[in-house]
Write an enzyme that holds these catalytic residues in place. Structure first.
Site, PDB file in Angstrom:
ATOM      1  CG  LEU A  42      45.802  53.894  43.390  1.00 48.85           C
ATOM      2  CD1 LEU A  42      44.544  54.224  42.595  1.00 48.85           C
ATOM      3  CD2 LEU A  42      46.669  52.931  42.588  1.00 48.85           C
ATOM      4  CG  ASP A  92      37.119  35.445  35.363  1.00 49.02           C
ATOM      5  OD1 ASP A  92      37.795  34.529  35.879  1.00 49.02           O
ATOM      6  OD2 ASP A  92      35.990  35.261  34.879  1.00 49.02           O
ATOM      7  CG  HIS A 119      46.445  32.165  39.640  1.00 52.29           C
ATOM      8  ND1 HIS A 119      45.274  32.788  39.272  1.00 52.29           N
ATOM      9  CD2 HIS A 119      46.094  30.899  40.000  1.00 52.29           C
ATOM     10  CE1 HIS A 119      44.257  31.943  39.408  1.00 52.29           C
ATOM     11  NE2 HIS A 119      44.730  30.791  39.841  1.00 52.29           N
TER      12      HIS A 119
END
Ligand code: FPP
Length: 277
Positions: A144, A33, A50
């Site tokens: 991962l 955020d 962003h």
């Protein structure tokens, strides 16, 4: 580029310090955020926040993989985010497409498996297509697991699971008495992964914003005031170190935990049952 071979000496030391504490979270989930605020503070358009956020994603994925975290789940686009201004939505979709196009080979070379949760058919066709290609291409990797939550809403997933369960009951495949927490979990999009051990949220907000509502039941929460574009691998190390020092009680008392540490198999069974492992 091999991520393990390409660490600076300083970074190796820091990672070893984190690992030395032990208790590395198996699954880290992040609510990324503050991209908009980061940009606004610099009088830049929100999309620049962003864009910078993608750089953070690249490095946090790499650092998580280097540390040996098994699951990293990133809240990249919520179902509610579709209501943002059209320009921001299409900019975010372009960034996502760009990220997947440019990063997939490096992720693959480093044994990362890409997955996604959410209403994926709501994504623009080119994004959906490239995402599916990345998922298929990296399917067999066992390092991962990077899960991108896209067009995701946890309430939506819970309702969807309930509908599927109801259909199976109607078809006679399942009886209502057989519906347990485990069965319910099996109908969620997150069924193949353990519950998050650690949830990180950036930009100081104290909310979970419709993210993994069921799965976060026993997760530890770490909130930092830093906006996502400013979040660095050192902040990840700090969050993981903080997590590793916490006492997770899973509803038991501290005294019970101490008693049972002698019979660690019992505690492990409790933990396994609760965290779906
Ligand atoms: C929240 O910040 C962030 C988002 C809604 C999008 C997150 C997307 C990225 C980090 C980039 C794309 C992701 C990947 C995986 C390549 P906000 O815009 O709500 O910030 P604000 O609360 O300050 O306005």
């Amino acid at each position: 580029m091999n991520w393990l071979e390409n660490r600076t000496d300083d970074d190796k030391v820091k990672q070893n310090e984190v690992l030395a504490i032990g208790n590395l979270p198996k699954h880290v989930a992040i609510i990324m955020d503050g991209n908009g605020r980061w940009a606004q503070q610099r009088t830049m358009p929100r999309l620049s926040g962003h864009k910078q956020g993608v750089e953070t994603v690249r490095d946090i994925v790499k650092a998580s993989s280097q540390l040996g975290v098994k699951y990293l789940t990133l809240y990249a686009f919520s179902m509610e985010n579709w209501k943002r201004p059209q320009k921001e939505v299409s900019g975010l979709m372009k960034l996502l497409e760009f990220y997947l196009k440019n990063e997939v080979e490096e992720l693959h070379a480093n044994n990362v498996r890409i997955r996604s949760i959410g209403k994926l058919n709501a994504l623009p066709k080119p994004v959906h297509k490239i995402l599916q290609k990345a998922i298929d291409h990296t399917e067999k990797n066992d390092g991962l697991t990077l899960t991108l939550a896209l067009s995701y809403s946890s309430r939506w997933d819970i309702v969807r699971a309930t509908q599927m369960i109801s259909l199976d009951v109607r078809r006679g495949k399942l009886s209502p008495e057989d519906i347990t927490e485990e069965t319910f979990t099996d109908y969620l999009l997150t069924k193949d992964m353990p519950d998050p051990d650690l949830l990180i949220r950036t930009s100081g907000e104290m909310r979970i914003s419709n993210f993994l509502l069921w799965e976060l039941a026993y997760s530890e929460i770490y909130v930092t005031k830093k906006c996502w574009p400013d979040f660095e691998r050192n902040d990840l190390y700090e969050a993981i170190s903080c997590f590793a020092k916490r006492e997770r009680r899973f509803g038991l008392t501290s005294a019970q935990l101490i008693d049972q540490s002698n019979s660690s198999s019992y505690l492990q069974r409790v933990v396994n049952a609760i965290t779906n492992r």
